[in-house]
Write a protein that holds these residues in place. Structure first.
Motif, PDB file in Angstrom:
ATOM      1  N   THR A  95      -3.476  -3.891  -8.649  1.00 10.23           N
ATOM      2  CA  THR A  95      -2.454  -4.253  -7.663  1.00 10.23           C
ATOM      3  C   THR A  95      -2.235  -5.756  -7.606  1.00 10.23           C
ATOM      4  O   THR A  95      -1.364  -6.237  -6.896  1.00 10.23           O
TER       5      THR A  95
ATOM      6  N   TRP C 145       0.080   7.970   2.533  1.00  6.53           N
ATOM      7  CA  TRP C 145       1.210   7.328   1.862  1.00  6.53           C
ATOM      8  C   TRP C 145       0.808   6.118   1.034  1.00  6.53           C
ATOM      9  O   TRP C 145       1.113   6.036  -0.153  1.00  6.53           O
ATOM     10  N   THR C 146       0.110   5.167   1.633  1.00  2.00           N
ATOM     11  CA  THR C 146      -0.081   3.873   0.971  1.00  2.00           C
ATOM     12  C   THR C 146      -0.918   3.986  -0.295  1.00  2.00           C
ATOM     13  O   THR C 146      -0.657   3.294  -1.280  1.00  2.00           O
ATOM     14  N   ALA C 148      -1.012   6.355  -2.366  1.00  2.85           N
ATOM     15  CA  ALA C 148      -0.217   6.885  -3.468  1.00  2.85           C
ATOM     16  C   ALA C 148       0.945   5.979  -3.840  1.00  2.85           C
ATOM     17  O   ALA C 148       1.295   5.854  -5.016  1.00  2.85           O
ATOM     18  N   HIS C 149       1.553   5.330  -2.853  1.00  2.21           N
ATOM     19  CA  HIS C 149       2.795   4.619  -3.125  1.00  2.21           C
ATOM     20  C   HIS C 149       2.716   3.114  -2.966  1.00  2.21           C
ATOM     21  O   HIS C 149       3.701   2.435  -3.120  1.00  2.21           O
ATOM     22  N   SER C 152       4.155  -1.258   1.303  1.00  2.00           N
ATOM     23  CA  SER C 152       5.608  -1.414   1.420  1.00  2.00           C
ATOM     24  C   SER C 152       6.007  -1.388   2.880  1.00  2.00           C
ATOM     25  O   SER C 152       5.224  -0.989   3.741  1.00  2.00           O
ATOM     26  N   GLY C 155       5.798   2.203   4.494  1.00  2.00           N
ATOM     27  CA  GLY C 155       4.538   2.674   5.053  1.00  2.00           C
ATOM     28  C   GLY C 155       4.393   2.244   6.507  1.00  2.00           C
ATOM     29  O   GLY C 155       4.026   3.030   7.377  1.00  2.00           O
ATOM     30  N   PHE C 243      11.021   0.133  -0.005  1.00  2.00           N
ATOM     31  CA  PHE C 243       9.983   0.935  -0.649  1.00  2.00           C
ATOM     32  C   PHE C 243       9.140   0.147  -1.627  1.00  2.00           C
ATOM     33  O   PHE C 243       8.092   0.621  -2.046  1.00  2.00           O
ATOM     34  N   ASN C 244       9.635  -1.035  -2.017  1.00  2.00           N
ATOM     35  CA  ASN C 244       8.939  -1.746  -3.076  1.00  2.00           C
ATOM     36  C   ASN C 244       8.287  -3.011  -2.582  1.00  2.00           C
ATOM     37  O   ASN C 244       8.948  -3.898  -2.097  1.00  2.00           O
TER      38      ASN C 244
END
Lengths: 358, 327, 300
Positions: A95, C145-146, C148-149, C152, C155, C243-244
């Motif tokens: 990350t 959520w966080t 996996a994605h 952002s 979240g 989202f990014n």
């Protein structure tokens, strides 16, 4: 005719010698004078480099980021001061693009990384033992006393152990408030390793990024510890020099291996660095260094990056960033109370940049 | 088919329209609304399930010592949360101790004693207090309040009575960041809730009761003691418990002023400690593996405790409501 | 007949009390306690708002709203633009999710569910959900959520939406309850279906109250910190993507800067606190104005 061509040849030879000598003199560098690498093409770099990790060098990296933004307009560098532990984790998880850490990756954790990585030493600095005690401006602390304070055996400022180190100074009976890190920290790692090496009988805890300090208030980041010390009378804590100076804290002089009490200065740090052994992967330890002028709690810090980066633009950007940190940024380091690397180490690090493939 | 007027569920007259155009739209709308309602159940269920699942490795490896031991050393895999549970409970109880007399006083003043001109401004002031975000209270607490209280309030008290029996067990210590400061900040934050709920309760006291007391020659305070407080007892207790629930769940303001000192199970109120929520927010960012599971486990414990407190509070208030309405 | 709390025994208590003077003294003390409580509550409010105003107002320059966060956190400079935008964006997305769900859920509870078992269960669970600590919401969203994605704004918005949902359901249900049934019956009498009645008669009638409740929920969400800390990460520059990539918010900035000893960083914290408090106060006051106008129309 023959004599004129002979004298012409002599003139050329003398000029050539002069030229070589002049070039050699003009190009020589001393430890504190890094030659700006004006030949590096920063302007063509592009991308975003997200970094996270140690708060110890944060002030230095922030200055370097600001300077780098001036020469490499296409690159955005970010640095999040989350602590060495988190920095290593972020890089392992992918990350972040680069990690700042004062402590090495544990062998057990190496498998969590996505590939081989490289250590780049960047700067070093003293870890101060900052304190806040009304009426006391200077303090001597031997390693053993320091260990006893942080393990909770010494609880008041007028304890005999502290008085023994400070002959002739009247100390108040204020209770000692110990301030430590709550997050996984390379500063904690270095500080505890020093105590373990210099005062093994007194320091009974396990050294590492996190230490089970028995009775201490804690905060995030070097800045957090500095805040506790600044705001609490009777507090003592370990803070990197840069943050301690910026917070206006008083520092204790620590007893080094040679038995002298040394203040945390850049000279003391450089003296400690001078004798450090450099490993093949460019890691080193300057803790508990020998030498009368050495400050015993000198810590180095590293940038870790993967040695193989898939995106070529990203790889170039990383190479450029690290090159900037090891060249131009070294001159900024003392302004924010960091000691630049000794020349030999710096040159080795610059040479290692070529090993970043991508 | 219910064609009596009143009552809005069931559609009444509309359902008489039976089949016809628009019936499908009705059914669709009903379904959409139903799904929206079910979302609440789904989310709550997901919260309970996912957090417990995440925390399970920690619960399994620690067993009961998770809540009975106060040794929290992540590097050695020891996760005993007792000190944090203690810190949460202690700071919340301190908050109640400070906030309840003040909240009750304000509620009574607003309803009974205040001239009508002041009543509205008092309510506005309470609204403003409630609107301030908790992080702002935390900022003020750590930069202004804690550095002030340590040397100027706690130290003198500690020097004066710290050695005495009984009272010295509590009024001991001298740290600005401490259980007491956390309790004070929490008290400021829960006062609006407890006050406004108590006010609602007190407002429902029937005039008959008040007038009966005055008819017997009671002073205003005696009227309150005889008519208002006994009547509103249930509702006020419910309001206090809701305040307790809020205090226990508060994270940021507490994390900033409690001092983050591990392992503190002590009665010394002016010493630093830690609370469950504060530990989570301080350590979560860089935790992994069992450490992270243990932090989520703290969240589960907090979740369960605050739900128990809240549900009990609401059932007490509901019972009071029914009693007040004479059901 | 309601139970009489004031009884002859109370009368005995009054008469058996020692002297008239001690009763008067006790009454006076009680009055002091009650009025004093108001002062005790006002003092911290004044102190907090006072400090925020005095220490924060110096930060509010045009740069403050437009510039990115400074690279060097210890020194003055830069601005809070990304954090202000972050707070507004995250709160807006959260409202976009919570408001429709909450209003529809309340419609189900009041217009369809009523006193049925499912309705009572949902209402009870919504009450339970208002008591869930915001940090647990943050942990929950992080888990589902966080991980996996990634970090952002979305979240953070999810976590805030979970916080807002039960509040909106409860306040909207209250407002729906206030709409007189005669309106609904009249609509049915004209031949409207239920869904049409709800959308064209009930909701417009309750609109003011619902708006007020929604604004209060938004104000509460805008000030939250704990749910955002694990889900949005940290960013120095403006990130408009939902989202990014990580972003930042005023509350998170205050939390971070409050834990440093540097004057400039603390000053930024006070400025951010002032900005956040201003946003929240504006929303709260607007909500009160709307509610007052609704009440006036209701009573008129």
């Amino acid at each position: 005719m023959r004599s004129s061509s002979k004298s012409l040849a002599l003139l050329v030879a003398v000029l050539a010698v002069f030229g070589v000598v002049a070039a050699a003199c003009g190009g020589s560098t001393s430890d504190s004078d890094a030659k700006p690498d004006s030949t590096y093409d920063y302007a063509s770099l592009s991308g975003t480099l997200n970094g996270s990790g140690a708060t110890f060098p944060k002030a230095f990296y922030e200055e370097a980021i600001a300077g780098f933004a001036g020469v490499a307009k296409g690159v955005t560098v970010n640095y999040n001061g989350t602590g060495s532990g988190q920095g290593k984790k972020d890089l392992a998880a992918g990350t972040s693009d680069w990690a700042g850490t004062d402590s090495l990756v544990a062998d057990a954790d190496k498998a969590t990384f996505k590939g081989p990585f490289l250590y780049f030493p960047t700067v070093a600095a003293p870890i101060t033992v900052s304190f806040n005690l009304s009426g006391v401006k200077s303090l001597n602390l031997s390693a053993a006393t320091l260990a006893r304070i942080f393990t909770g055996s010494v609880t008041t400022w007028n304890d005999p152990a502290i008085s023994a180190d400070n002959a002739g100074v009247t100390l108040p009976s204020t209770k000692i408030t110990v301030a430590v890190r709550s997050d996984g920290s390379g500063t904690t790692s270095n500080f505890s390793k020093f105590l373990a090496a210099a005062a093994p009988e007194a320091f009974t805890l396990t050294a590492g990024d996190t230490v089970a300090w028995p009775s201490a208030q804690s905060a995030k980041g070097n800045a957090g510890v500095a805040q506790i010390v600044k705001a609490t009378n009777g507090a003592i804590g370990y803070v990197d020099l840069s943050d301690a100076v910026a917070s206006g804290l008083a520092f204790a002089s620590i007893g080094n291996k040679d038995g002298k009490f040394v203040q945390p200065t850049l000279e003391g740090a450089s003296a400690a660095l001078a004798g450090a052994t450099i490993n093949a992967d460019l890691t080193y330890s300057a803790l508990n260094a020998a030498g009368a002028d050495s400050y015993p709690i000198t810590a180095g810090t590293y940038i870790i990056v993967y040695s193989s980066i898939s995106n070529p633009t990203q790889a170039s950007a990383i190479r450029g960033w690290i090159n900037y940190v090891l060249t131009e940024a070294q001159t900024i380091a003392p302004e924010v109370d960091f000691a630049p690397l000794p020349t030999a180490l710096r040159d080795k690090a610059i040479a290692q940049i070529a090993s970043i493939q991508g | 088919m219910d064609i009596t007027p009143g009552g809005s569920s069931g559609g009444d007259v509309a359902s008489l329209l039976g089949v016809g155009p628009g019936r499908r739209a009705d059914q669709l709308f009903h379904s959409v609304a139903l799904v929206a309602g079910l979302f609440v159940l789904a989310i709550l269920g997901l919260i309970a399930a996912s957090t417990t699942h995440e925390a399970w490795p920690a619960f399994r490896s620690q067993g009961l010592s998770f809540v009975t031991s106060s040794t929290w050393i992540p590097a050695e895999g020891k996760f005993g949360a007792l000190a944090f549970i203690y810190g949460t409970v202690l700071s919340s109880l301190l908050a109640l101790l400070l906030a309840v007399p003040v909240s009750l006083g304000i509620a009574l003043y607003a309803n009974e004693a205040a001239p009508s001109r002041i009543r509205r401004p008092i309510i506005y002031v309470l609204d403003l207090l409630a609107a301030i975000p908790s992080v702002v209270y935390g900022l003020w607490g750590v930069i202004v309040l804690a550095p002030f209280l340590g040397p100027n309030v706690y130290s003198p008290i500690n020097d004066a009575v710290g050695g005495w029996p009984v009272i010295g067990w509590f009024l001991n210590g001298s740290s600005g960041r401490s259980f007491m400061t956390a309790g004070i900040i929490l008290a400021i934050m829960i006062t609006p809730i407890v006050t406004s709920l108590s006010r609602e309760v007190i407002a429902t006291v029937p005039r008959a009761q008040r007038e009966a007391a005055y008819a017997m020659g009671a002073t205003r305070w005696e009227m309150i003691r005889l008519a208002v407080l006994p009547w509103g007892r249930g509702g006020i207790v419910g309001a206090i418990m809701l305040g307790l629930g809020r205090a226990m769940g508060e994270t940021i303001a507490v994390a900033l002023v409690i001092g983050s000192q591990a392992g503190q199970v002590t009665t010394h109120l002016f010493e630093a400690g830690d609370s469950m929520a504060a530990v989570i927010v301080n350590q979560f960012g860089e935790a992994s593996g069992t450490h992270r599971a243990a932090l989520v486990g703290l969240g589960v414990v907090l979740f369960v405790v605050t739900i128990i407190v809240n549900v009990s509070a609401r059932s007490i208030v509901a019972r009071f409501d029914r009693q007040a309405q004479g059901i | 007949m309601n139970e009489l709390f004031v009884t002859t025994e109370s009368g005995d208590l009054l008469l058996s009390d020692t002297t008239k003077r001690s009763r008067r003294i006790r009454n006076r003390l009680a009055s002091i306690w009650m009025a004093g409580s108001v002062l005790v509550a006002v003092v911290p409010l004044a102190l907090v708002i006072g400090y925020v105003l005095i220490k924060g107002v110096g930060q509010l320059t045009p740069d403050w709203f437009t510039k990115d966060l400074p690279a060097v956190t210890r020194r003055a400079g830069g601005g809070m633009g990304p954090a202000i935008v972050g707070t507004l964006l995250i709160t807006a997305v959260a409202a976009g999710m919570a408001v429709p769900l909450g209003v529809l859920g309340a419609i189900y509870l009041h217009e369809y569910g009523g006193r049925g078992r499912l309705g009572r269960l949902i209402r009870f669970m919504a009450d339970v959900m208002t008591g869930v600590p915001s940090i647990v919401m943050g942990l929950f969203v992080y888990t589902v959520w966080t991980i996996a994605h990634g970090l952002s704004a979305f979240g953070g918005a999810l976590a805030l939406a979970c916080l807002m949902l039960p509040i909106i359901i409860r306040t909207t249900e209250e407002m729906l309850r206030l709409v007189p049934d005669e309106l609904r019956q009249a609509s049915y009498a004209l031949g409207n279906r239920k869904w049409r009645t709800i959308l064209t008669v009930v909701l417009p009638a309750a609109f003011g109250g619902i708006t007020s409740g929604v604004m209060l929920a938004i104000a509460r969400a805008a000030g939250e910190t704990a749910p955002l800390v694990f889900t949005i990460g940290a960013a120095r520059n403006l990130n408009l993507s939902i989202f990014n990539g990580p972003t930042t918010a005023l509350s998170v900035q205050i939390f971070g800067n409050a834990q440093t000893p540097f004057e400039a960083a603390q000053a930024r914290a006070w400025g951010a606190a002032l900005t956040l408090v201003a946003i929240v106060f504006i929303l709260t006051i607007l909500a009160r104005i709307v509610a007052a106008r609704v009440a006036r129309r209701h009573n008129a």
